[in-house]
Design an enzyme around this catalytic site. Structure first.
Site, short mmCIF file in Angstrom:
data_model
loop_
_atom_site.label_atom_id
_atom_site.label_comp_id
_atom_site.label_asym_id
_atom_site.label_seq_id
_atom_site.Cartn_x
_atom_site.Cartn_y
_atom_site.Cartn_z
N GLU A 31 37.16 32.95 46.06
CA GLU A 31 36.85 34.35 46.11
C GLU A 31 35.23 34.52 46.26
O GLU A 31 34.49 33.98 45.46
CB GLU A 31 37.13 35.13 44.94
N ASN B 17 35.46 31.02 42.12
CA ASN B 17 35.32 32.46 42.66
C ASN B 17 34.00 32.79 42.28
O ASN B 17 33.71 32.92 41.08
CB ASN B 17 36.29 33.19 41.84
C1 PNW Z 1 37.97 38.82 40.39
N1 PNW Z 1 32.70 38.62 37.06
O1 PNW Z 1 37.64 38.81 39.10
C2 PNW Z 1 39.50 38.67 40.32
O2 PNW Z 1 40.03 37.20 40.89
C3 PNW Z 1 40.30 39.34 41.59
O3 PNW Z 1 41.58 39.62 40.96
C4 PNW Z 1 39.51 40.77 41.33
O4 PNW Z 1 40.07 41.77 42.28
C5 PNW Z 1 38.03 40.39 41.97
O5 PNW Z 1 37.41 39.37 41.31
C6 PNW Z 1 37.25 41.54 42.11
O6 PNW Z 1 36.91 42.26 40.59
C7 PNW Z 1 36.62 39.00 38.57
O7 PNW Z 1 32.36 39.41 35.90
C8 PNW Z 1 36.12 39.73 37.70
O8 PNW Z 1 32.08 37.91 37.39
C9 PNW Z 1 34.95 39.69 37.08
C10 PNW Z 1 33.88 38.72 37.50
C11 PNW Z 1 34.22 37.97 38.51
C12 PNW Z 1 35.69 37.95 39.30
#
Ligand code: PNW
Length: 484
Positions: free
Chosen positions: A390, A330
């Site tokens: 993601e 992701n």
């Molecule tokens: C993801 N970062 O979380 C999650 O898997 C999803 O459920 C969420 O809705 C999506 O990203 C958007 O926030 C993240 O700080 C949260 O790099 C934080 C980070 C990355 C992904």
């Protein structure tokens, strides 16, 4: 006119057009360039898989339907002051009831694959013990609907919605075992049709954010020792989950995980900074991805944590290091590393206050993170296959009276990220597919419904879904298999 700046000129034209009642030409919705070869050369290889991603608690709603038990996110979101405006996932997008409509949204985009997650407490309302046939039946129907529409499901077993009935949550080693039982049961019953599984999503978000920072469920602020121990339980759950799905699915389907590895980009693409970014990647991901892919905690990590290091039992590391068939990354944001003369050989650059970000403050913009995220992980650990599980952005989307959402910033973000991802593909890194976060606006955890990440705008009162401009853009990207 000579000294008029381009910006002013643009404004002048716009003002004149508005005054004369003219409007600028727009793409008619539904206009498509399908089948026309794209001249830019930014094509993806044949067979590259395009998809969208969602997660159960963020889209399903139906919190009390079909015998579902509460999760830690139900408890957390119902605790005053924990989420934006006290919002909860009780209804969310109501995909629990509207899943057929959502499959049609996917079909209209033309995606080949869809990443979804299963709510553990629908299958085991108390986290362990008696399974709930109605929960399994729901997912069985969703999967059949996807397959009937030629969309291949990629299923995450756990996307942060820990059953509330599991005493101690991730502080307890029993939760890892309960996860393995849930993984075994679910893959045994759905593995005839689901061929791609991911164990857990993003370790850091359900461990550190939940138990150390307290910004996510269950909202605790524990000391480093207990946090390291529950991080261990989380990676153990992943390992036991991989073993369970290998043992319980007929054809041994590909199993992997989805991880938001910290992405380190070299501050300048010179050999010494590239090497620094690689080292920084291994170090920054030490308690999670590094340990999972190396099957042991890095020495530096154990030394760094000292007396707070996790207690490991016999067999844990073997389970944790179970081989995976693919790694899901992701990727949203970059960090920048530079070489220095410290013992670690790298430093992480501070970002200046002026560094740009998208609509969520944490979503800093650096599309080269797609390339470096893939490259560092592949150079370090050589996973057999990579999926981007993601990538996407929030935007201050406004639904106009004419039914349009002009999310040009989202398109900008996606176009740039896909351009840089293609560099990794070109260089031969085994990137097999891309899941855009997200199919539609949904419950964005502590941000509630205040941050929209979807290709489809959701009116959270009527639950009506409306494709944004980015949905039209993505449909064309998929149709041409190229960045447009
Ligand atoms: C993801 N970062 O979380 C999650 O898997 C999803 O459920 C969420 O809705 C999506 O990203 C958007 O926030 C993240 O700080 C949260 O790099 C934080 C980070 C990355 C992904």
């Amino acid at each position: 006119m000579k000294d008029i700046t381009r910006r002013l000129f643009g404004k002048t034209v716009a003002a004149a057009a508005a005054a004369s009642g003219l409007s600028f030409p727009r793409f008619a919705s539904g206009q498509s360039t399908q089948g026309v070869p794209h001249p830019s050369g930014l094509r993806y290889p044949d067979g590259f898989k395009w998809g969208c991603a969602t997660a159960a608690y963020q889209v399903e709603g139906g919190a009390h339907d079909g015998g579902r038990g509460p999760s830690l996110w139900d408890v957390f979101s119902h605790t005053p002051g924990k989420t934006h405006d006290g919002e909860t996932g009780d209804v969310a997008d109501d995909s629990y009831h509207l899943y057929k409509e959502d499959v049609q949204l996917l079909k209209n985009l033309g995606v080949q694959v869809y990443r979804m997650s299963i709510s553990w407490s629908r299958i085991f309302p108390k986290g362990a013990g008696e399974p709930n046939p109605a929960g399994l039946d729901y997912y069985s129907r969703v999967i059949d609907e996807l397959l009937a529409n030629n969309i291949t499901p990629y299923v995450t077993l756990f996307h942060w919605d820990t059953p509330a009935a599991l005493a101690g949550g991730w502080q307890s080693r029993d939760t890892s075992k309960a996860f393995a039982d849930y993984a075994a049961y679910t893959t045994r019953h759905l593995g005839d049709r689901v061929k791609h599984w991911m164990t857990t999503n993003e370790f850091v978000c359900f461990t550190d954010l939940g138990y150390f920072e307290g910004s996510f469920a269950p909202g605790l602020r524990l000391a480093p020792g207990p946090v390291n121990q529950l991080r261990h339980h989380a990676i153990l759950a992943h390992g036991l989950g991989v073993q369970a799905l290998r043992a319980n699915t007929p054809a041994g389907p590909p199993g992997g995980r989805a991880e938001n590895a910290v992405v380190m980009c070299p501050i300048i693409e010179t050999p010494e900074h590239i090497e620094a970014a690689r080292r920084a990647t291994r170090f920054a991901n030490a308690p999670f991805l590094t340990t999972v892919l190396e099957g042991k905690y890095p020495e530096e990590y154990l030394k760094h944590e000292g007396a707070n290091a996790p207690k490991v039992e016999d067999g844990d590391m073997k389970a944790i290091g179970s081989p995976i068939d693919f790694l899901g990354l992701n990727i949203y944001v970059p960090l920048y590393a530079r070489a220095d003369s410290s013992p670690l050989g790298f430093a992480v650059e501070q970002q200046p206050e002026s560094y740009p970000h998208m609509w969520s403050p944490w979503l800093t913009i650096g599309p080269e993170c797609m390339y470096w995220g893939v490259r560092n992980v592949c150079d370090l650990w050589k996973p057999p296959a990579i999926y981007i599980t993601e990538n996407g952005t929030s935007s201050s989307d406004v639904l106009k009276p004419d039914g349009r959402v002009e999310d040009t910033d989202r398109i900008m973000y996606l176009r740039n990220h896909l351009t840089h991802l293609r560099r990794a593909v070109d260089e031969g890194y085994p990137v097999k597919g891309y899941f855009l976060w997200s199919l539609m606006d949904n419950f964005e955890w502590a941000d509630g419904y205040s941050k929209r990440f979807g290709l489809h705008y959701v009116d959270f009162k009527t639950l009506k879904r409306t494709p944004k401009l980015s949905a039209e853009w993505y449909r064309n990207v998929i149709a041409q298999n190229a960045v447009l």
